[in-house]
Design an enzyme around this catalytic site. Structure first.
Site, PDB file in Angstrom:
ATOM      1  N   GLU A  64       0.863  -1.195   0.000  1.00  0.00           N
ATOM      2  CA  GLU A  64       0.000   0.000   0.000  1.00  0.00           C
ATOM      3  C   GLU A  64       0.890   1.232   0.000  1.00  0.00           C
ATOM      4  OE1 GLU A  64      -3.440   0.139   2.619  1.00  0.00           O
ATOM      5  OE2 GLU A  64      -3.410   2.342   2.560  1.00  0.00           O
ATOM      6  N   GLU A  89       4.821   5.200   3.763  1.00  0.00           N
ATOM      7  CA  GLU A  89       4.307   6.533   4.105  1.00  0.00           C
ATOM      8  C   GLU A  89       5.472   7.421   4.557  1.00  0.00           C
ATOM      9  OE1 GLU A  89       1.221   8.229   3.698  1.00  0.00           O
ATOM     10  OE2 GLU A  89       2.823   9.645   4.077  1.00  0.00           O
ATOM     11  N   ASP A 116       9.911   7.840  -0.028  1.00  0.00           N
ATOM     12  CA  ASP A 116       9.281   7.768  -1.345  1.00  0.00           C
ATOM     13  C   ASP A 116       9.115   6.310  -1.793  1.00  0.00           C
ATOM     14  OD1 ASP A 116       8.673   7.983  -4.056  1.00  0.00           O
ATOM     15  OD2 ASP A 116      10.174   9.528  -4.441  1.00  0.00           O
ATOM     16  N   ASP A 138      -2.052  11.870  -3.505  1.00  0.00           N
ATOM     17  CA  ASP A 138      -2.174  13.335  -3.537  1.00  0.00           C
ATOM     18  C   ASP A 138      -2.725  13.745  -4.898  1.00  0.00           C
ATOM     19  OD1 ASP A 138      -1.257  13.770  -0.958  1.00  0.00           O
ATOM     20  OD2 ASP A 138       0.836  13.736  -1.588  1.00  0.00           O
ATOM     21  N   LYS A 142      -4.502  20.985  -9.845  1.00  0.00           N
ATOM     22  CA  LYS A 142      -4.188  22.029 -10.835  1.00  0.00           C
ATOM     23  C   LYS A 142      -3.369  21.440 -11.973  1.00  0.00           C
ATOM     24  CE  LYS A 142      -3.975  25.884  -7.618  1.00  0.00           C
ATOM     25  NZ  LYS A 142      -3.042  26.452  -6.679  1.00  0.00           N
ATOM     26  N   ASP A 174     -11.101  10.664  -5.577  1.00  0.00           N
ATOM     27  CA  ASP A 174     -12.336  11.454  -5.639  1.00  0.00           C
ATOM     28  C   ASP A 174     -12.173  12.592  -6.640  1.00  0.00           C
ATOM     29  OD1 ASP A 174     -10.297  12.379  -3.821  1.00  0.00           O
ATOM     30  OD2 ASP A 174     -11.641  14.045  -3.348  1.00  0.00           O
ATOM     31  N   THR A 212     -11.253   5.278   4.018  1.00  0.00           N
ATOM     32  CA  THR A 212     -10.004   5.869   4.508  1.00  0.00           C
ATOM     33  C   THR A 212     -10.361   7.250   5.051  1.00  0.00           C
ATOM     34  OG1 THR A 212      -9.253   7.171   2.600  1.00  0.00           O
ATOM     35  CG2 THR A 212      -8.764   4.787   2.541  1.00  0.00           C
ATOM     36  N   TYR A 214      -8.984  10.105   4.297  1.00  0.00           N
ATOM     37  CA  TYR A 214      -9.076  11.094   3.218  1.00  0.00           C
ATOM     38  C   TYR A 214     -10.404  10.940   2.482  1.00  0.00           C
ATOM     39  CZ  TYR A 214      -8.040  13.736  -0.978  1.00  0.00           C
ATOM     40  OH  TYR A 214      -8.101  14.641  -2.011  1.00  0.00           O
ATOM     41  N   GLU A 215     -10.833   9.714   2.285  1.00  0.00           N
ATOM     42  CA  GLU A 215     -12.102   9.474   1.577  1.00  0.00           C
ATOM     43  C   GLU A 215     -13.279  10.088   2.341  1.00  0.00           C
ATOM     44  OE1 GLU A 215     -13.794   5.691  -0.509  1.00  0.00           O
ATOM     45  OE2 GLU A 215     -14.287   5.531   1.605  1.00  0.00           O
TER      46      GLU A 215
HETATM   47  C1  LIG Z   1      -4.114  12.342   0.127  1.00  0.00           C
HETATM   48  S1  LIG Z   1      -3.175  11.362   1.201  1.00  0.00           S
HETATM   49  C2  LIG Z   1      -4.143   9.882   1.358  1.00  0.00           C
HETATM   50  C3  LIG Z   1      -3.769   9.043   2.544  1.00  0.00           C
HETATM   51  C4  LIG Z   1      -4.565   7.746   2.708  1.00  0.00           C
HETATM   52  N1  LIG Z   1      -4.323   6.821   1.620  1.00  0.00           N
HETATM   53  C5  LIG Z   1      -6.042   8.021   2.831  1.00  0.00           C
HETATM   54  O1  LIG Z   1      -6.786   7.725   1.880  1.00  0.00           O
HETATM   55  O2  LIG Z   1      -6.465   8.540   3.890  1.00  0.00           O
HETATM   56  C6  LIG Z   1      -1.818  10.825   0.170  1.00  0.00           C
HETATM   57  C7  LIG Z   1      -0.655  10.208   0.939  1.00  0.00           C
HETATM   58  O3  LIG Z   1       0.344   9.764   0.019  1.00  0.00           O
HETATM   59  C8  LIG Z   1       1.622  10.014   0.578  1.00  0.00           C
HETATM   60  N2  LIG Z   1       2.587  10.095  -0.534  1.00  0.00           N
HETATM   61  C9  LIG Z   1       2.737  11.114  -1.417  1.00  0.00           C
HETATM   62  N3  LIG Z   1       3.730  10.862  -2.279  1.00  0.00           N
HETATM   63  C10 LIG Z   1       4.222   9.640  -1.941  1.00  0.00           C
HETATM   64  C11 LIG Z   1       5.303   8.850  -2.441  1.00  0.00           C
HETATM   65  N4  LIG Z   1       6.044   9.255  -3.465  1.00  0.00           N
HETATM   66  N5  LIG Z   1       5.548   7.652  -1.853  1.00  0.00           N
HETATM   67  C12 LIG Z   1       4.766   7.244  -0.803  1.00  0.00           C
HETATM   68  N6  LIG Z   1       3.764   7.953  -0.283  1.00  0.00           N
HETATM   69  C13 LIG Z   1       3.498   9.145  -0.832  1.00  0.00           C
HETATM   70  C14 LIG Z   1       1.442  11.326   1.337  1.00  0.00           C
HETATM   71  O4  LIG Z   1       2.403  11.484   2.368  1.00  0.00           O
HETATM   72  C15 LIG Z   1       0.032  11.179   1.887  1.00  0.00           C
HETATM   73  O5  LIG Z   1       0.019  10.639   3.182  1.00  0.00           O
END
Ligand SMILES: C[S@@+](CC[C@H](N)C(=O)[O-])C[C@H]1O[C@@H](n2cnc3c(N)ncnc32)[C@H](O)[C@@H]1O
Length: 233
Positions: A64, A89, A116, A138, A142, A174, A212, A214-215
Protein backbone atom coordinates in the site's frame (compact mmCIF):
# COMPACT_ATOMS: atom_id res chain seq x y z
CA UNK A 1 18.87 21.67 -14.77
CA UNK A 2 22.24 21.07 -13.11
CA UNK A 3 22.77 17.85 -11.11
CA UNK A 4 22.60 19.89 -7.86
CA UNK A 5 19.18 21.30 -8.79
CA UNK A 6 17.65 17.93 -9.55
CA UNK A 7 15.44 16.45 -6.86
CA UNK A 8 17.35 13.86 -4.86
CA UNK A 9 16.70 10.24 -5.75
CA UNK A 10 14.73 9.66 -2.57
CA UNK A 11 12.23 12.38 -3.40
CA UNK A 12 11.63 11.56 -7.04
CA UNK A 13 7.85 11.20 -6.64
CA UNK A 14 7.28 12.77 -3.22
CA UNK A 15 6.16 16.41 -3.18
CA UNK A 16 4.10 16.47 0.01
CA UNK A 17 4.93 17.43 3.58
CA UNK A 18 7.16 15.16 5.61
CA UNK A 19 6.02 16.58 8.94
CA UNK A 20 2.85 18.11 10.37
CA UNK A 21 2.19 18.92 14.01
CA UNK A 22 5.03 18.04 16.40
CA UNK A 23 4.93 14.36 17.28
CA UNK A 24 4.00 13.83 20.96
CA UNK A 25 6.65 12.09 23.14
CA UNK A 26 4.62 8.88 23.35
CA UNK A 27 4.23 8.83 19.55
CA UNK A 28 7.93 9.58 19.09
CA UNK A 29 8.80 6.57 21.25
CA UNK A 30 6.39 4.35 19.32
CA UNK A 31 7.80 5.67 16.04
CA UNK A 32 11.38 4.91 17.03
CA UNK A 33 10.77 1.42 18.34
CA UNK A 34 8.22 0.66 15.60
CA UNK A 35 10.58 1.65 12.79
CA UNK A 36 13.31 -0.48 14.38
CA UNK A 37 11.00 -3.47 14.24
CA UNK A 38 9.01 -2.93 11.04
CA UNK A 39 11.16 -0.83 8.69
CA UNK A 40 12.65 -2.59 5.68
CA UNK A 41 16.40 -2.25 5.21
CA UNK A 42 16.83 -1.06 1.66
CA UNK A 43 20.61 -1.00 1.98
CA UNK A 44 20.59 -4.81 1.91
CA UNK A 45 19.59 -6.70 -1.22
CA UNK A 46 15.92 -7.62 -1.43
CA UNK A 47 15.28 -11.33 -0.88
CA UNK A 48 14.21 -13.16 -4.02
CA UNK A 49 11.18 -14.41 -2.10
CA UNK A 50 9.48 -11.47 -0.35
CA UNK A 51 7.56 -13.78 1.95
CA UNK A 52 10.78 -14.21 3.95
CA UNK A 53 10.55 -10.55 5.02
CA UNK A 54 7.79 -11.36 7.49
CA UNK A 55 7.91 -12.85 10.97
CA UNK A 56 5.04 -15.13 10.19
CA UNK A 57 4.39 -17.46 7.28
CA UNK A 58 2.54 -15.61 4.53
CA UNK A 59 1.30 -16.83 1.18
CA UNK A 60 1.13 -13.51 -0.68
CA UNK A 61 2.59 -10.00 -0.40
CA UNK A 62 0.74 -6.75 -1.02
CA UNK A 63 1.88 -3.15 -1.06
CA UNK A 64 0.00 0.00 0.00
CA UNK A 65 1.50 3.28 -1.15
CA UNK A 66 0.79 6.44 0.89
CA UNK A 67 -1.21 4.83 3.69
CA UNK A 68 -1.78 8.13 5.52
CA UNK A 69 -2.82 7.34 9.10
CA UNK A 70 -2.81 3.62 8.27
CA UNK A 71 -6.51 2.90 8.87
CA UNK A 72 -6.95 0.87 5.66
CA UNK A 73 -3.60 -0.91 5.95
CA UNK A 74 -4.28 -1.89 9.55
CA UNK A 75 -7.72 -3.19 8.63
CA UNK A 76 -6.34 -5.30 5.76
CA UNK A 77 -3.41 -6.66 7.77
CA UNK A 78 -5.73 -7.76 10.58
CA UNK A 79 -8.29 -9.15 8.14
CA UNK A 80 -5.70 -11.25 6.24
CA UNK A 81 -3.05 -12.50 8.70
CA UNK A 82 -1.52 -14.90 6.13
CA UNK A 83 -0.88 -12.10 3.64
CA UNK A 84 2.22 -9.98 4.11
CA UNK A 85 1.68 -6.21 3.81
CA UNK A 86 4.26 -3.57 3.02
CA UNK A 87 3.07 -0.06 3.83
CA UNK A 88 4.77 3.09 2.57
CA UNK A 89 4.31 6.53 4.10
CA UNK A 90 6.91 9.34 4.14
CA UNK A 91 4.72 11.65 6.27
CA UNK A 92 6.13 11.28 9.78
CA UNK A 93 2.85 11.94 11.61
CA UNK A 94 1.08 9.24 9.56
CA UNK A 95 3.81 6.71 10.25
CA UNK A 96 3.78 7.65 13.97
CA UNK A 97 0.03 6.96 14.10
CA UNK A 98 0.51 3.57 12.46
CA UNK A 99 3.35 2.71 14.83
CA UNK A 100 1.17 3.63 17.82
CA UNK A 101 -1.45 1.21 16.50
CA UNK A 102 1.00 -1.67 16.08
CA UNK A 103 2.44 -1.00 19.51
CA UNK A 104 -1.01 -1.75 20.91
CA UNK A 105 -1.53 -4.64 18.51
CA UNK A 106 1.67 -6.08 17.00
CA UNK A 107 1.38 -7.45 13.46
CA UNK A 108 3.77 -10.18 12.28
CA UNK A 109 2.57 -9.74 8.68
CA UNK A 110 3.55 -6.08 8.36
CA UNK A 111 6.67 -4.22 7.16
CA UNK A 112 6.99 -0.51 6.37
CA UNK A 113 9.04 1.97 4.36
CA UNK A 114 9.09 5.63 5.49
CA UNK A 115 10.23 7.31 2.30
CA UNK A 116 9.28 7.77 -1.35
CA UNK A 117 7.65 4.59 -2.68
CA UNK A 118 9.72 4.73 -5.88
CA UNK A 119 12.81 3.71 -3.88
CA UNK A 120 11.04 0.66 -2.54
CA UNK A 121 9.61 -0.25 -5.95
CA UNK A 122 13.10 -0.18 -7.48
CA UNK A 123 14.41 -2.37 -4.65
CA UNK A 124 11.79 -5.09 -5.10
CA UNK A 125 12.51 -8.10 -7.30
CA UNK A 126 10.55 -8.46 -10.55
CA UNK A 127 7.13 -10.14 -10.41
CA UNK A 128 7.21 -10.27 -6.60
CA UNK A 129 3.96 -8.57 -5.53
CA UNK A 130 0.40 -9.87 -5.43
CA UNK A 131 -1.16 -6.42 -5.33
CA UNK A 132 -0.59 -2.68 -5.13
CA UNK A 133 -3.06 -0.28 -3.52
CA UNK A 134 -2.76 3.42 -4.31
CA UNK A 135 -5.64 4.92 -2.35
CA UNK A 136 -6.35 8.61 -2.66
CA UNK A 137 -2.88 9.61 -3.83
CA UNK A 138 -2.17 13.34 -3.54
CA UNK A 139 -4.57 14.71 -6.18
CA UNK A 140 -2.62 17.67 -7.55
CA UNK A 141 -5.83 19.04 -9.11
CA UNK A 142 -4.19 22.03 -10.84
CA UNK A 143 -3.09 21.23 -14.36
CA UNK A 144 0.35 22.75 -13.85
CA UNK A 145 0.96 20.16 -11.07
CA UNK A 146 -0.33 17.09 -12.89
CA UNK A 147 3.23 15.99 -13.57
CA UNK A 148 3.63 15.46 -9.81
CA UNK A 149 0.95 12.78 -9.75
CA UNK A 150 2.16 9.39 -8.63
CA UNK A 151 0.54 7.72 -11.62
CA UNK A 152 2.91 8.37 -14.51
CA UNK A 153 4.43 6.32 -17.33
CA UNK A 154 7.61 5.76 -15.31
CA UNK A 155 5.76 4.64 -12.15
CA UNK A 156 3.39 2.40 -14.12
CA UNK A 157 6.47 0.77 -15.59
CA UNK A 158 7.68 0.24 -12.00
CA UNK A 159 4.32 -1.35 -11.11
CA UNK A 160 4.42 -3.54 -14.22
CA UNK A 161 7.87 -4.79 -13.27
CA UNK A 162 7.08 -5.78 -9.68
CA UNK A 163 3.54 -7.12 -10.04
CA UNK A 164 3.04 -10.79 -10.76
CA UNK A 165 0.96 -11.59 -13.85
CA UNK A 166 -2.68 -11.56 -12.74
CA UNK A 167 -1.93 -9.32 -9.71
CA UNK A 168 -4.13 -6.28 -9.12
CA UNK A 169 -3.35 -2.59 -9.04
CA UNK A 170 -6.14 -0.74 -7.23
CA UNK A 171 -6.53 3.01 -7.48
CA UNK A 172 -9.13 5.06 -5.62
CA UNK A 173 -9.67 8.79 -6.01
CA UNK A 174 -12.34 11.45 -5.64
CA UNK A 175 -10.77 13.71 -8.28
CA UNK A 176 -12.34 13.15 -11.70
CA UNK A 177 -9.36 14.45 -13.65
CA UNK A 178 -7.06 12.04 -11.78
CA UNK A 179 -9.39 9.10 -12.41
CA UNK A 180 -9.43 9.87 -16.15
CA UNK A 181 -5.68 10.44 -16.08
CA UNK A 182 -5.12 6.99 -14.54
CA UNK A 183 -7.44 5.25 -17.00
CA UNK A 184 -5.65 6.89 -19.92
CA UNK A 185 -2.16 6.21 -18.59
CA UNK A 186 -2.92 2.55 -17.81
CA UNK A 187 -4.43 2.06 -21.25
CA UNK A 188 -1.43 3.71 -22.91
CA UNK A 189 1.02 1.60 -20.89
CA UNK A 190 -0.39 -1.63 -22.21
CA UNK A 191 0.45 -3.98 -19.31
CA UNK A 192 -2.78 -3.34 -17.39
CA UNK A 193 -6.33 -4.45 -18.14
CA UNK A 194 -9.07 -2.37 -16.49
CA UNK A 195 -11.53 -4.62 -14.71
CA UNK A 196 -14.95 -3.04 -14.96
CA UNK A 197 -17.85 -5.24 -15.98
CA UNK A 198 -20.32 -2.35 -16.05
CA UNK A 199 -20.37 1.40 -15.45
CA UNK A 200 -21.59 0.99 -11.85
CA UNK A 201 -18.38 -0.90 -10.94
CA UNK A 202 -16.50 2.34 -11.12
CA UNK A 203 -18.27 3.64 -8.00
CA UNK A 204 -18.53 0.38 -6.07
CA UNK A 205 -16.01 0.18 -3.19
CA UNK A 206 -13.67 -2.81 -3.01
CA UNK A 207 -14.76 -5.88 -1.07
CA UNK A 208 -14.50 -5.41 2.69
CA UNK A 209 -13.70 -1.73 2.16
CA UNK A 210 -13.25 0.09 5.48
CA UNK A 211 -12.91 3.54 3.90
CA UNK A 212 -10.00 5.87 4.51
CA UNK A 213 -9.63 9.12 6.37
CA UNK A 214 -9.08 11.09 3.22
CA UNK A 215 -12.10 9.47 1.58
CA UNK A 216 -14.38 10.42 4.49
CA UNK A 217 -13.35 14.05 4.02
CA UNK A 218 -13.94 13.89 0.26
CA UNK A 219 -17.44 12.48 0.79
CA UNK A 220 -18.23 15.13 3.44
CA UNK A 221 -17.21 17.75 0.90
CA UNK A 222 -19.56 16.26 -1.72
CA UNK A 223 -17.09 14.47 -4.02
CA UNK A 224 -17.87 10.98 -5.27
CA UNK A 225 -15.10 8.39 -5.07
CA UNK A 226 -14.13 6.08 -7.92
CA UNK A 227 -12.51 2.69 -7.35
CA UNK A 228 -10.51 1.34 -10.29
CA UNK A 229 -8.99 -2.12 -10.52
CA UNK A 230 -6.40 -3.07 -13.11
CA UNK A 231 -5.00 -6.54 -13.66
CA UNK A 232 -1.36 -6.99 -14.63
CA UNK A 233 -1.51 -8.85 -17.95
C1 LIG B 1 -4.11 12.34 0.13
S1 LIG B 1 -3.17 11.36 1.20
C2 LIG B 1 -4.14 9.88 1.36
C3 LIG B 1 -3.77 9.04 2.54
C4 LIG B 1 -4.57 7.75 2.71
N1 LIG B 1 -4.32 6.82 1.62
C5 LIG B 1 -6.04 8.02 2.83
O1 LIG B 1 -6.79 7.73 1.88
O2 LIG B 1 -6.46 8.54 3.89
C6 LIG B 1 -1.82 10.82 0.17
C7 LIG B 1 -0.66 10.21 0.94
O3 LIG B 1 0.34 9.76 0.02
C8 LIG B 1 1.62 10.01 0.58
N2 LIG B 1 2.59 10.10 -0.53
C9 LIG B 1 2.74 11.11 -1.42
N3 LIG B 1 3.73 10.86 -2.28
C10 LIG B 1 4.22 9.64 -1.94
C11 LIG B 1 5.30 8.85 -2.44
N4 LIG B 1 6.04 9.25 -3.46
N5 LIG B 1 5.55 7.65 -1.85
C12 LIG B 1 4.77 7.24 -0.80
N6 LIG B 1 3.76 7.95 -0.28
C13 LIG B 1 3.50 9.14 -0.83
C14 LIG B 1 1.44 11.33 1.34
O4 LIG B 1 2.40 11.48 2.37
C15 LIG B 1 0.03 11.18 1.89
O5 LIG B 1 0.02 10.64 3.18
Amino acid sequence: MSPQDRPSRTTEAFFGRRRGKPVRPQQAAALESGLDAYRLDLTADAPSDLRTLFETEVSAVRLEIGFGGGEHLLHRAIEAPTTGFIGVEPFVNGMAKMMMAVRARPLANLRVHDDDATRLLDWLPPASLDGIDLLYPDPWPKKKHWKRRFVSPVNLERFARVLKPGAKFRFASDIDTYVNWTLLHCRAHGAFAWQAAEAADWHRPYEGWPGTRYEAKAIREGRRPAYLTFVRK
